[in-house]
Write a protein that holds these residues in place. Structure first.
Motif, PDB file in Angstrom:
ATOM      1  N   ARG A 135       0.862  -1.189   0.000  1.00 24.69           N
ATOM      2  CA  ARG A 135       0.000   0.000   0.000  1.00 24.69           C
ATOM      3  C   ARG A 135       0.895   1.233   0.000  1.00 24.69           C
ATOM      4  NH1 ARG A 135      -5.348   0.989   1.268  1.00 24.69           N
ATOM      5  NH2 ARG A 135      -5.778   3.055   2.037  1.00 24.69           N
ATOM      6  N   ARG A 136       0.531   2.214  -0.815  1.00 28.63           N
ATOM      7  CA  ARG A 136       1.293   3.459  -0.864  1.00 28.63           C
ATOM      8  C   ARG A 136       0.868   4.387   0.265  1.00 28.63           C
ATOM      9  NH1 ARG A 136       0.527   7.353  -5.535  1.00 28.63           N
ATOM     10  NH2 ARG A 136       0.500   8.932  -3.941  1.00 28.63           N
ATOM     11  N   TRP A 137       1.762   5.254   0.698  1.00 29.68           N
ATOM     12  CA  TRP A 137       1.437   6.267   1.688  1.00 29.68           C
ATOM     13  C   TRP A 137       2.126   7.549   1.314  1.00 29.68           C
ATOM     14  CZ3 TRP A 137       3.647   9.728   4.941  1.00 29.68           C
ATOM     15  CH2 TRP A 137       2.797  10.322   5.868  1.00 29.68           C
ATOM     16  N   PRO A 138       1.441   8.683   1.332  1.00 31.61           N
ATOM     17  CA  PRO A 138      -0.003   8.766   1.525  1.00 31.61           C
ATOM     18  C   PRO A 138      -0.743   8.297   0.264  1.00 31.61           C
ATOM     19  CG  PRO A 138       0.880  10.945   1.046  1.00 31.61           C
ATOM     20  CD  PRO A 138       2.051  10.011   1.114  1.00 31.61           C
ATOM     21  N   ILE A 139      -2.030   8.125   0.415  1.00 34.72           N
ATOM     22  CA  ILE A 139      -2.840   7.655  -0.714  1.00 34.72           C
ATOM     23  C   ILE A 139      -2.849   8.684  -1.832  1.00 34.72           C
ATOM     24  CG2 ILE A 139      -5.184   7.069  -1.426  1.00 34.72           C
ATOM     25  CD1 ILE A 139      -5.569   5.787   1.324  1.00 34.72           C
ATOM     26  N   ASP A 169       2.386  12.832  -3.627  1.00 36.05           N
ATOM     27  CA  ASP A 169       3.638  12.114  -3.846  1.00 36.05           C
ATOM     28  C   ASP A 169       3.798  10.987  -2.831  1.00 36.05           C
ATOM     29  OD1 ASP A 169       4.282  13.843  -5.910  1.00 36.05           O
ATOM     30  OD2 ASP A 169       5.486  15.160  -4.627  1.00 36.05           O
ATOM     31  N   VAL A 170       4.297   9.856  -3.301  1.00 31.95           N
ATOM     32  CA  VAL A 170       4.513   8.696  -2.431  1.00 31.95           C
ATOM     33  C   VAL A 170       5.696   8.976  -1.511  1.00 31.95           C
ATOM     34  CG1 VAL A 170       5.114   6.257  -2.359  1.00 31.95           C
ATOM     35  CG2 VAL A 170       3.607   7.096  -4.153  1.00 31.95           C
ATOM     36  N   LYS A 171       5.507   8.754  -0.220  1.00 28.77           N
ATOM     37  CA  LYS A 171       6.589   8.887   0.757  1.00 28.77           C
ATOM     38  C   LYS A 171       7.222   7.531   1.042  1.00 28.77           C
ATOM     39  CE  LYS A 171       5.777  13.261   1.582  1.00 28.77           C
ATOM     40  NZ  LYS A 171       6.540  14.255   0.890  1.00 28.77           N
ATOM     41  N   TYR A 172       6.370   6.502   1.147  1.00 27.35           N
ATOM     42  CA  TYR A 172       6.865   5.153   1.359  1.00 27.35           C
ATOM     43  C   TYR A 172       5.785   4.147   1.019  1.00 27.35           C
ATOM     44  CZ  TYR A 172       4.335   4.772   5.807  1.00 27.35           C
ATOM     45  OH  TYR A 172       3.357   4.728   6.762  1.00 27.35           O
ATOM     46  N   PHE A 173       6.162   2.865   1.025  1.00 19.43           N
ATOM     47  CA  PHE A 173       5.231   1.764   0.825  1.00 19.43           C
ATOM     48  C   PHE A 173       5.218   0.902   2.073  1.00 19.43           C
ATOM     49  CE2 PHE A 173       6.975   2.600  -3.459  1.00 19.43           C
ATOM     50  CZ  PHE A 173       5.820   2.997  -4.077  1.00 19.43           C
ATOM     51  N   MET A 174       4.036   0.504   2.490  1.00 18.82           N
ATOM     52  CA  MET A 174       3.887  -0.421   3.611  1.00 18.82           C
ATOM     53  C   MET A 174       3.635  -1.793   3.006  1.00 18.82           C
ATOM     54  SD  MET A 174       3.973  -0.639   6.774  1.00 18.82           S
ATOM     55  CE  MET A 174       3.182  -0.536   8.312  1.00 18.82           C
ATOM     56  N   VAL A 175       4.465  -2.770   3.336  1.00 20.79           N
ATOM     57  CA  VAL A 175       4.365  -4.104   2.756  1.00 20.79           C
ATOM     58  C   VAL A 175       4.071  -5.112   3.856  1.00 20.79           C
ATOM     59  CG1 VAL A 175       5.553  -5.892   1.422  1.00 20.79           C
ATOM     60  CG2 VAL A 175       6.034  -3.472   0.980  1.00 20.79           C
ATOM     61  N   THR A 176       3.021  -5.894   3.666  1.00 20.97           N
ATOM     62  CA  THR A 176       2.702  -6.999   4.560  1.00 20.97           C
ATOM     63  C   THR A 176       3.050  -8.284   3.829  1.00 20.97           C
ATOM     64  OG1 THR A 176       0.878  -5.731   5.511  1.00 20.97           O
ATOM     65  CG2 THR A 176       0.874  -8.108   5.897  1.00 20.97           C
ATOM     66  N   ILE A 177       3.856  -9.127   4.472  1.00 25.62           N
ATOM     67  CA  ILE A 177       4.302 -10.391   3.880  1.00 25.62           C
ATOM     68  C   ILE A 177       3.586 -11.524   4.601  1.00 25.62           C
ATOM     69  CG2 ILE A 177       6.272 -11.883   3.421  1.00 25.62           C
ATOM     70  CD1 ILE A 177       8.022  -9.330   3.728  1.00 25.62           C
ATOM     71  N   MET A 178       2.880 -12.360   3.831  1.00 24.54           N
ATOM     72  CA  MET A 178       2.155 -13.487   4.412  1.00 24.54           C
ATOM     73  C   MET A 178       2.707 -14.786   3.812  1.00 24.54           C
ATOM     74  SD  MET A 178      -1.526 -11.614   4.085  1.00 24.54           S
ATOM     75  CE  MET A 178      -0.989 -10.741   2.620  1.00 24.54           C
ATOM     76  N   PRO A 179       3.389 -15.589   4.625  1.00 24.04           N
ATOM     77  CA  PRO A 179       3.968 -16.834   4.105  1.00 24.04           C
ATOM     78  C   PRO A 179       2.902 -17.801   3.610  1.00 24.04           C
ATOM     79  CG  PRO A 179       4.738 -16.363   6.329  1.00 24.04           C
ATOM     80  CD  PRO A 179       3.650 -15.399   6.033  1.00 24.04           C
ATOM     81  N   ILE A 180       3.247 -18.535   2.583  1.00 24.41           N
ATOM     82  CA  ILE A 180       2.377 -19.588   2.070  1.00 24.41           C
ATOM     83  C   ILE A 180       3.040 -20.919   2.417  1.00 24.41           C
ATOM     84  CG2 ILE A 180       1.397 -20.636  -0.004  1.00 24.41           C
ATOM     85  CD1 ILE A 180       1.341 -17.803  -1.218  1.00 24.41           C
ATOM     86  N   VAL A 181       2.323 -21.747   3.157  1.00 25.43           N
ATOM     87  CA  VAL A 181       2.843 -23.036   3.600  1.00 25.43           C
ATOM     88  C   VAL A 181       1.948 -24.129   3.043  1.00 25.43           C
ATOM     89  CG1 VAL A 181       3.374 -24.470   5.606  1.00 25.43           C
ATOM     90  CG2 VAL A 181       3.771 -22.000   5.698  1.00 25.43           C
TER      91      VAL A 181
END
Length: 135
Positions: A76-80, A83-95
């Motif tokens: 997800r970009r921030w702010p919406i 200009d983009v300041k940073y990206f928030m990344v959620t990593i979900m493992p697949i098992v």
């Protein structure tokens, strides 16, 4: 440049890199497959251009001394807006072909919330013309 500015313990354990190692890397460094890298970069370009605010992908991440791990990422970009300041990344493992069960992931929620608060404090400490990640 896609540099990593924060990583939590779950990411360290999943990928086998320490936080200090991860902070010297970019998401490009963690993506071993060139086709996945191109697909991911296309989505990032759309975030930067304001054509999207977020995206999900299933991909492989490189690990430290182990085979690559298959994950689903939510970016997800921030702010919406603006200009983009940073990206928030959620990593979900697949098992075994499935995302980790909710019960396993829920244990990380408290740590993730603390990390979000920490990141917010860091961001608020920067002036409006500072950048966390060069794009």
């Amino acid at each position: 440049d896609g540099g990593i500015v924060m990583a939590n313990r779950a990411t360290e354990e999943l990928l086998g890199f320490s936080e200090s190692e991860l902070l010297r890397m970019t998401w490009h460094d963690l993506t071993p497959d060139k086709r996945e890298l191109a697909n991911d970069q296309d989505m990032v370009d759309k975030l930067v251009a304001g054509k999207r605010i977020d995206y999900n992908l299933i991909k492989f991440y490189r690990t430290n001394g182990k085979p690559p791990v298959r994950v689903q990422i939510y970016v997800r970009r921030w702010p919406i807006d603006g200009d983009v300041k940073y990206f928030m990344v959620t990593i979900m493992p697949i098992v075994n072909g499935q995302l980790l069960a909710y019960e396993q992931a829920a244990g990380e929620f408290v740590e993730m919330s603390a990390n979000i608060r920490k990141l917010t404090e860091i961001i608020e400490g920067y002036t409006a013309d500072s950048e966390l990640i060069s794009i």
